[in-house]
Design an enzyme around this catalytic site. Structure first.
Site, short mmCIF file in Angstrom:
data_model
loop_
_atom_site.label_atom_id
_atom_site.label_comp_id
_atom_site.label_asym_id
_atom_site.label_seq_id
_atom_site.Cartn_x
_atom_site.Cartn_y
_atom_site.Cartn_z
N ASP A 144 5.83 3.96 3.77
CA ASP A 144 5.26 4.07 5.12
C ASP A 144 4.91 5.50 5.52
OD1 ASP A 144 5.39 1.33 5.62
OD2 ASP A 144 7.46 1.45 6.33
N MET A 190 0.77 -2.58 4.35
CA MET A 190 2.04 -2.33 5.02
C MET A 190 1.90 -1.21 6.06
SD MET A 190 4.82 -2.65 1.92
CE MET A 190 5.26 -4.27 1.26
N GLY A 191 2.86 -1.15 6.96
CA GLY A 191 2.86 -0.15 8.02
C GLY A 191 3.20 -0.80 9.34
N ARG A 192 4.49 -0.81 9.66
CA ARG A 192 4.96 -1.50 10.86
C ARG A 192 4.57 -0.76 12.14
NH1 ARG A 192 9.00 -5.01 11.07
NH2 ARG A 192 9.58 -4.40 8.95
N GLU A 247 -0.23 -4.12 8.95
CA GLU A 247 0.58 -5.26 9.38
C GLU A 247 1.11 -5.08 10.80
OE1 GLU A 247 4.13 -5.62 7.02
OE2 GLU A 247 4.68 -3.51 7.28
N LEU A 298 2.46 -5.93 -4.14
CA LEU A 298 1.58 -5.35 -5.16
C LEU A 298 1.35 -3.86 -4.91
CD1 LEU A 298 -1.15 -8.15 -5.35
CD2 LEU A 298 0.77 -7.78 -6.92
#
Length: 419
Positions: A144, A190-192, A247, A298
């Protein structure tokens, strides 16, 4: 100085290069055999310490440890488990001390992200609160890229390279078929809370009209009307539209576009499914045919496409962690300090965990384009060096060769402990 043993463990989501950090730690420990005896790895992170499930790394050959450098995943097992405060969970901390005493462990190396930094900080405080001499050093890792102080986080550069490459390759696929088939492609990454990985997708194109045509960041409130207008504009002008979406994309009120309603072991909202959600909006509002993909594991497992810069930095922070420990430093984390952009140069520094634990680094405003749908030149200058260089693993029979560890357990000396 007397010789004592070391404990190493991996925590949180693994990366393509976390084992390169493990390699750096273990090889450095072996070079300091006047101070460090055996290295014990915790099976499944801090849980391995609490349950006395230790792996005797001394049983692994130099060749096997060296092979960790090109092996993805977490070789010793990782976990999502956060130690609570010592006042309410004293039994866990006392258990750690019991295990460390039983196995003469005086060095603690914890390889993870922000929550792991917090765990390492708490462990570092054991010496003072419970009267046991222990040196704890955090080894940074997170795809992240949201750890503060350090210029970037090991693991991110390789994910950035994978996402930029995947965006480029899939864009060529969509462009070749858009006249009679798919008009919109959505890639979820990804990356909240931080949009670093989504930003990396923008490296795939440089000129006007080159994909991705939209990048959707967690830092920019999602406006459905504005997004759909940009999608329609791209399709009309270029025949197709490529979107990279984090995300953690969220509305103005902070609600995630794809909130599953569940939380993980760290208390974070579990996300996933923003790509089909966004694709559904495109179909409903614009009627375009679409495809979507979720990079998911992945992106963080793709060691075959790792950034050499990332591999080198991951190894270096592991090595530096040991140097800090044997020098008597405690509650510290090695950092990557950028010296220059062009030519790209970096060095390894260090920072106190008290300034890192439970803090997040978000995309700076000047890294996000004014319209909110892309990156600026300053962001490109920051990101580009991190994906440079290839560090291909050796291949056997067409597949990457990976380390095969014995994972021999250390004999337990204490009663069973229930988490």
């Amino acid at each position: 100085m007397a010789q004592h043993n070391a404990f190493y463990a991996q925590s949180g989501g693994v990366t393509a290069v976390i084992n390169a950090s493990a390699c750096g730690v273990i090889e450095a420990c072996r070079r300091h055999d006047d101070k460090i005896g055996k290295v014990y790895a915790g099976h499944n992170g801090i849980i391995g310490a609490l349950t006395e499930d230790l792996i005797d790394v001394s049983q692994e050959s130099d060749e096997t440890i060296a092979a960790l450098r090109h092996t993805p995943g977490g070789a010793f097992g990782s976990c999502r488990y956060k130690l609570k405060d010592i006042e309410t969970h004293r039994a866990q901390y006392e258990r750690l001390i019991e295990v460390f005493k039983a196995h003469d462990i005086r060095y603690f190396f914890y390889n993870g992200g922000g929550d792991s930094a917090d765990t390492c900080l708490k462990v570092s405080q054991l010496s003072e609160k419970l009267g046991y001499p222990l040196t704890a050093i955090h080894v940074p890792k997170t795809v992240d890229n949201d750890l503060p102080i350090t210029d970037n986080s090991p693991g991110f550069g390789s994910v950035a390279k994978y996402i930029a490459t995947s965006t480029l390759e899939t864009s060529l696929d969509i462009a070749s078929m858009c006249a009679t088939s798919t008009k919109v492609f959505v890639l979820e990454v990804m990356g909240r809370h931080a949009g670093w990985i989504a930003a990396a997708g923008a490296l795939a194109g440089e000129g006007e009209g080159e994909p991705p045509h939209l990048v959707i960041f967690p830092e920019v409130a999602f406006d459905r009307k504005a997004v759909m207008a940009r999608v329609e504009e791209a399709v009309k002008h270029y025949g197709y539209c490529v979107i990279v979406v984090s995300e953690g994309a969220r509305y103005e009120d902070g609600t995630f576009l794809a909130d599953s309603g569940n939380t993980d072991a760290f208390g974070h909202r579990q996300l996933g499914g923003v790509a089909p959600t966004l694709a559904g909006m495109v179909k409903q509002d614009l009627g375009y045919k679409y495809h979507w993909a979720v990079a998911d594991y992945l992106q963080r497992a793709a060691r075959h496409l790792a950034s050499k810069t990332d591999v080198d930095q991951a190894y270096a922070v592991g090595e530096k962690a040991v140097e800090l420990a044997v020098a008597g430093e405690n509650a510290m984390m090695p950092t990557i300090d950028r010296v220059s952009d062009t030519p790209y140069a970096w060095e390894i520094g260090a920072a106190p965990l008290s300034e890192i634990a439970n803090r997040e680094k978000f995309m700076p405003k000047d890294f996000i384009r004014e319209d909110g749908f892309g990156i600026t030149e300053s962001c490109r200058r920051y990101l580009s060096p991190l994906i440079q260089g290839e560090d291909f693993p050796p291949f056997d029979n067409g597949l990457p060769r990976v380390a095969r560890l014995k994972l021999e357990r250390v004999e337990r000396k204490l009663p069973v402990f229930t988490l």
